[in-house]
Scaffold this active site. Structure first.
Site, PDB file in Angstrom:
ATOM      1  N   LYS A 117      -6.208  53.685  45.121  1.00  0.00           N
ATOM      2  CA  LYS A 117      -5.419  52.784  44.268  1.00  0.00           C
ATOM      3  C   LYS A 117      -3.988  52.637  44.774  1.00  0.00           C
ATOM      4  O   LYS A 117      -3.356  51.600  44.560  1.00  0.00           O
ATOM      5  CB  LYS A 117      -5.460  53.240  42.811  1.00  0.00           C
ATOM      6  CG  LYS A 117      -6.859  53.095  42.224  1.00  0.00           C
ATOM      7  CD  LYS A 117      -6.907  52.622  40.776  1.00  0.00           C
ATOM      8  CE  LYS A 117      -8.312  52.124  40.465  1.00  0.00           C
ATOM      9  NZ  LYS A 117      -8.682  52.116  39.084  1.00  0.00           N
ATOM     10  N   LYS A 199     -18.652  50.191  46.948  1.00  0.00           N
ATOM     11  CA  LYS A 199     -19.232  50.282  45.606  1.00  0.00           C
ATOM     12  C   LYS A 199     -18.951  49.005  44.806  1.00  0.00           C
ATOM     13  O   LYS A 199     -17.941  48.339  45.031  1.00  0.00           O
ATOM     14  CB  LYS A 199     -18.745  51.533  44.872  1.00  0.00           C
ATOM     15  CG  LYS A 199     -17.335  51.459  44.340  1.00  0.00           C
ATOM     16  CD  LYS A 199     -17.100  52.464  43.194  1.00  0.00           C
ATOM     17  CE  LYS A 199     -15.825  52.069  42.469  1.00  0.00           C
ATOM     18  NZ  LYS A 199     -15.678  52.494  41.119  1.00  0.00           N
ATOM     19  N   LYS A 202     -15.087  46.355  39.476  1.00  0.00           N
ATOM     20  CA  LYS A 202     -14.554  45.203  38.746  1.00  0.00           C
ATOM     21  C   LYS A 202     -13.235  44.728  39.321  1.00  0.00           C
ATOM     22  O   LYS A 202     -12.777  43.644  39.006  1.00  0.00           O
ATOM     23  CB  LYS A 202     -14.450  45.498  37.256  1.00  0.00           C
ATOM     24  CG  LYS A 202     -13.567  46.650  36.878  1.00  0.00           C
ATOM     25  CD  LYS A 202     -13.681  46.910  35.384  1.00  0.00           C
ATOM     26  CE  LYS A 202     -13.305  48.328  35.063  1.00  0.00           C
ATOM     27  NZ  LYS A 202     -14.040  48.912  33.988  1.00  0.00           N
TER      28      LYS A 202
HETATM   29  P1  ATP Z   1     -12.664  49.857  39.268  1.00  0.00           P
HETATM   30  O1  ATP Z   1     -13.807  49.605  40.165  1.00  0.00           O
HETATM   31  O2  ATP Z   1     -11.816  48.678  38.994  1.00  0.00           O
HETATM   32  O3  ATP Z   1     -11.913  51.099  39.611  1.00  0.00           O
HETATM   33  P2  ATP Z   1     -14.722  50.686  37.646  1.00  0.00           P
HETATM   34  O4  ATP Z   1     -15.628  49.522  37.724  1.00  0.00           O
HETATM   35  O5  ATP Z   1     -14.955  51.894  38.487  1.00  0.00           O
HETATM   36  O6  ATP Z   1     -13.284  50.168  37.856  1.00  0.00           O
HETATM   37  P3  ATP Z   1     -14.271  52.393  35.374  1.00  0.00           P
HETATM   38  O7  ATP Z   1     -13.808  52.094  33.990  1.00  0.00           O
HETATM   39  O8  ATP Z   1     -13.296  53.087  36.242  1.00  0.00           O
HETATM   40  O9  ATP Z   1     -14.741  51.095  36.108  1.00  0.00           O
HETATM   41  O10 ATP Z   1     -15.633  53.226  35.282  1.00  0.00           O
HETATM   42  C1  ATP Z   1     -16.459  53.315  34.165  1.00  0.00           C
HETATM   43  C2  ATP Z   1     -17.701  54.104  34.513  1.00  0.00           C
HETATM   44  O11 ATP Z   1     -18.526  53.337  35.406  1.00  0.00           O
HETATM   45  C3  ATP Z   1     -17.395  55.419  35.242  1.00  0.00           C
HETATM   46  O12 ATP Z   1     -18.235  56.435  34.753  1.00  0.00           O
HETATM   47  C4  ATP Z   1     -17.716  55.112  36.671  1.00  0.00           C
HETATM   48  O13 ATP Z   1     -18.102  56.259  37.389  1.00  0.00           O
HETATM   49  C5  ATP Z   1     -18.870  54.133  36.533  1.00  0.00           C
HETATM   50  N1  ATP Z   1     -18.979  53.263  37.704  1.00  0.00           N
HETATM   51  C6  ATP Z   1     -18.021  52.428  38.171  1.00  0.00           C
HETATM   52  N2  ATP Z   1     -18.443  51.798  39.285  1.00  0.00           N
HETATM   53  C7  ATP Z   1     -19.702  52.229  39.518  1.00  0.00           C
HETATM   54  C8  ATP Z   1     -20.680  51.931  40.531  1.00  0.00           C
HETATM   55  N3  ATP Z   1     -20.433  51.080  41.492  1.00  0.00           N
HETATM   56  N4  ATP Z   1     -21.880  52.564  40.452  1.00  0.00           N
HETATM   57  C9  ATP Z   1     -22.144  53.432  39.462  1.00  0.00           C
HETATM   58  N5  ATP Z   1     -21.266  53.758  38.481  1.00  0.00           N
HETATM   59  C10 ATP Z   1     -20.059  53.167  38.512  1.00  0.00           C
END
Ligand code: ATP
Ligand code: LTN
Length: 334
Positions: A117, A199, A202
């Protein structure tokens, strides 16, 4: 820590930093929902975490409400579970401060999410971004949590939470329960549809890379049709076939099929048919969730009632833990 027979506790949080996507559901939310059967659950929309990255205030408020409604639409039961908004329980910030004083700078500097980040938000590398995992530890430790259902990317933060709890307990006695991560064997790291080496996220600027939980049917199908795979044609789960493996995991979850079943279903049929089937199954899967979501968003009074009561219940429990912590570290009772 109570020693009587207690149900185990599941705790987790999600940031309202944008749309909730299919990987959030597969990696985390579906386990939040499933654990409600056997655990007492606390689930949280972590708005205080979200401001580690600059947010437009109006968007943040709307995204928080939308994330809450999506949680309920996905199956979080706001009566059975304590589902609330982080800023409604001020003990989170209070405990984070205390725990900051028990967390070595060097341990935080090793967090890969902080490093990533800091690169993507090079113009705003603030202290909150650095101590983000300490606030996460506070979230978890306030509620005596046993398990924390998360995706693979949160493993390191969970390890840090455990270290913080163990260190604190080593000084003050058994104050905190040491939590365990709950990470699915399959689906804990869903990859981007545009680049299967990254991965699904969002914060990816390319909307084709992820499936929003709110994407309409034709958008979902289009995104799967254009998903990046490889130059072969056999649908099988094998090392090196990251794009296809990813689609097989997604299809397996939404259609309830094993890899063997999927391989048999598409033997000799090529990627086109397979991608179409994945797109249609995901769209079918999302449709009732979307319907429920829109219903909830149209009934603001109902969801507002849910988060207010969740907030009250969370405040009562977290304030109790906080009072114990303050007493342990030597503060004069209020
Ligand atoms: P960003 O990608 O913008 O950092 P994020 O999509 O990871 O955000 P978070 O709110 O940080 O969203 O995560 C919410 C939950 O979703 C967490 O438990 C995280 O581990 C899970 N998660 C996020 N991305 C993935 C992914 N690509 N595959 C599986 N689980 C995920
Ligand atoms: N850091 C997590 C979100 C999060 C969380 C938590 C997860 C904040 N507090 C407590 C589990 C438990 C993330 O970025 N996905």
């Amino acid at each position: 820590m109570e020693q009587t027979t207690r149900r185990k506790i599941s705790y987790s949080g999600i940031q309202p930093s944008g749309v909730i996507h299919l990987a959030n559901y597969i990696g985390a939310l579906r386990n939040w929902v499933a654990l409600q059967e056997e655990y007492d659950c606390f689930y949280c929309i972590v708005d205080m975490h979200a401001i580690t990255v600059r947010q437009d205030p109006r968007d943040l408020r709307e995204n928080t409400i939308a994330a809450y409604a999506m949680g309920v639409a996905c199956g979080i039961d706001p009566v059975k579970s304590i589902f609330y908004i982080q800023s409604h329980a001020p003990a989170h910030g209070e405990l984070a401060w205390v725990l900051n004083c028990y967390t070595p700078f060097g341990e935080l500097g090793r967090m890969t999410q902080f490093k990533e980040k800091s690169e993507t938000h090079a113009d705003n590398i603030n202290a909150g971004l650095f101590t983000y995992p300490v606030l996460q530890a506070a979230d978890i430790l306030l509620y005596d949590s046993d398990v924390v259902p998360v995706g693979e990317d949160q493993k390191q933060h969970l390890e840090l939470s455990r270290n913080i709890a163990v260190r604190f307990n080593g000084i003050y006695g058994d104050v905190f329960r040491v939590p365990e991560p709950f990470i699915s064997k399959s689906g804990a790291r869903i990859m981007s549809l545009a680049d299967p080496a990254k991965k699904m996220s969002k914060s990816d600027p390319n909307p084709r890379s992820y499936i929003s939980m709110l994407d309409p049917r034709d958008t979902v199908i289009k995104k799967f049709k254009s998903a990046v795979t490889d130059s072969e044609s056999e649908v099988c789960f094998r090392e090196g076939k990251d794009g296809i493996n990813n689609l097989m995991i997604i299809y397996g979850v939404v259609a309830g099929k094993t890899n063997n079943e999927i391989e048999r279903e598409f033997a000799g049929r090529g990627y086109g048919d397979f991608k179409m089937a994945v797109g249609e199954s995901v769209a079918d899967f999302l449709s009732p969730i979307q319907e429920k979501y829109h219903g909830l968003m149209a009934d603001r009074a109902y969801i507002e009632g849910c988060w207010k009561s969740g907030g009250e219940r969370a405040r009562a429990i977290s304030n109790r833990t906080m009072a114990t912590v303050l007493e342990k570290v030597g503060m004069v009772r209020r």
